[in-house]
Write a protein that holds these residues in place. Structure first.
Motif, PDB file in Angstrom:
ATOM      1  N   ARG A  73      29.788  37.181  38.389  1.00 26.11           N
ATOM      2  CA  ARG A  73      31.132  37.099  37.823  1.00 26.11           C
ATOM      3  C   ARG A  73      32.169  36.672  38.870  1.00 26.11           C
ATOM      4  O   ARG A  73      33.296  36.419  38.552  1.00 26.11           O
ATOM      5  CB  ARG A  73      31.531  38.445  37.221  1.00 26.11           C
ATOM      6  N   THR A  74      31.747  36.637  40.107  1.00 30.49           N
ATOM      7  CA  THR A  74      32.647  36.271  41.191  1.00 30.49           C
ATOM      8  C   THR A  74      32.437  34.807  41.540  1.00 30.49           C
ATOM      9  O   THR A  74      31.323  34.380  41.819  1.00 30.49           O
ATOM     10  CB  THR A  74      32.377  37.143  42.434  1.00 30.49           C
ATOM     11  N   PHE A 133      37.526  35.417  40.156  1.00 29.65           N
ATOM     12  CA  PHE A 133      36.438  35.631  39.210  1.00 29.65           C
ATOM     13  C   PHE A 133      36.207  34.373  38.391  1.00 29.65           C
ATOM     14  O   PHE A 133      37.064  33.495  38.279  1.00 29.65           O
ATOM     15  CB  PHE A 133      36.760  36.825  38.307  1.00 29.65           C
ATOM     16  N   LEU A 183      30.568  42.508  39.862  1.00 28.32           N
ATOM     17  CA  LEU A 183      30.597  41.354  40.759  1.00 28.32           C
ATOM     18  C   LEU A 183      29.434  40.392  40.515  1.00 28.32           C
ATOM     19  O   LEU A 183      29.536  39.206  40.778  1.00 28.32           O
ATOM     20  CB  LEU A 183      30.572  41.819  42.217  1.00 28.32           C
ATOM     21  N   ILE A 241      39.841  37.693  45.612  1.00 32.33           N
ATOM     22  CA  ILE A 241      38.565  37.488  44.921  1.00 32.33           C
ATOM     23  C   ILE A 241      38.901  36.736  43.645  1.00 32.33           C
ATOM     24  O   ILE A 241      39.701  37.201  42.838  1.00 32.33           O
ATOM     25  CB  ILE A 241      37.889  38.818  44.551  1.00 32.33           C
ATOM     26  N   SER A 262      42.275  36.509  39.456  1.00 26.64           N
ATOM     27  CA  SER A 262      42.152  36.739  40.895  1.00 26.64           C
ATOM     28  C   SER A 262      42.681  38.129  41.223  1.00 26.64           C
ATOM     29  O   SER A 262      43.738  38.523  40.736  1.00 26.64           O
ATOM     30  CB  SER A 262      42.947  35.699  41.679  1.00 26.64           C
ATOM     31  N   CYS A 267      27.240  39.211  44.836  1.00 32.71           N
ATOM     32  CA  CYS A 267      27.322  38.000  44.018  1.00 32.71           C
ATOM     33  C   CYS A 267      25.980  37.331  43.964  1.00 32.71           C
ATOM     34  O   CYS A 267      25.654  36.512  43.243  1.00 32.71           O
ATOM     35  CB  CYS A 267      28.359  37.030  44.594  1.00 32.71           C
ATOM     36  N   ILE A 327      30.725  42.052  49.032  1.00 34.52           N
ATOM     37  CA  ILE A 327      31.027  41.276  47.822  1.00 34.52           C
ATOM     38  C   ILE A 327      30.103  40.055  47.752  1.00 34.52           C
ATOM     39  O   ILE A 327      29.574  39.735  46.703  1.00 34.52           O
ATOM     40  CB  ILE A 327      32.519  40.858  47.791  1.00 34.52           C
TER      41      ILE A 327
END
Length: 190
Positions: A138-139, A163, A135, A161, A168, A190, A186
């Protein structure tokens, strides 16, 4: 003379018949105009209802999103300040990845230090994750169904989510609190 009277009578009857036809046509035309006006009025009312309904829905979405953000902030503060953060960073989530059409229920753990979400087949076998979701950086974003993911509308407590590379992942949790907890972790990763 009789013939003239008969012709006059026939002419009068013919004019009366023409006048009746003209009156009937006029009435039919007026009825059509009235019907057209009523239809136009009904269409305008339907348009106004649709506009007000969509604006009400939009206001409700905004209100819901604001409430959700507030819950996330509140829960995020309490989770990050809590000594049981490790315990709170675990739970169940159902996931659909782009590679799979099937939804898979997974037990998750967040490794906040590495920015990873570790996925396991169940809560007992947590020695080796079956998938590690990176994560950290990358998110791109977390999205609700009304933010371009309409296929999730029918699934309660669902979100997506997105990316950085464009993929997704769709997820849903058992309840709103679990969903907010996953969202918070999450966001922290991030």
């Amino acid at each position: 003379m009789r013939r003239e009277e008969r012709e006059r009578e026939e002419k009068r009857v013919e004019e009366e018949r023409r006048e009746q036809i003209r009156q009937q046509k006029l009435l039919a035309h007026q009825r059509r105009l009235e019907y057209t006006r009523e239809l136009d009025q009904w269409r305008q009312q339907q348009i106004q209802r649709a506009i007000s309904s969509s604006s009400e829905k939009e206001e409700e979405r905004k209100r819901s999103a604001e409430e959700r953000r507030n819950r996330i902030v509140k829960l995020g503060e309490s989770l990050l300040n809590n000594a049981d953060t490790a315990k709170a960073a675990r739970g169940w989530v159902t996931i659909q990845t782009p590679e799979s059409l099937a939804w898979k229920r997974r037990y998750y753990k967040f490794d906040l230090g590495r920015g990873q979400m570790l996925l396991y087949p169940n809560h007992v076998d947590t020695a080796h994750p079956i998938d590690i979701v990176e994560l950290d950086n990358r998110t791109e974003a977390l999205h609700e169904w009304y933010e371009g993911f309409e296929e999730l509308e029918a699934i309660p407590h669902s979100f997506a989510i997105q990316f950085v590379h464009g993929q997704s992942w769709f997820m849903y949790s058992d309840n709103e609190e679990d969903k907010v907890r996953v969202d918070v972790h999450i966001s922290v990763c991030c």
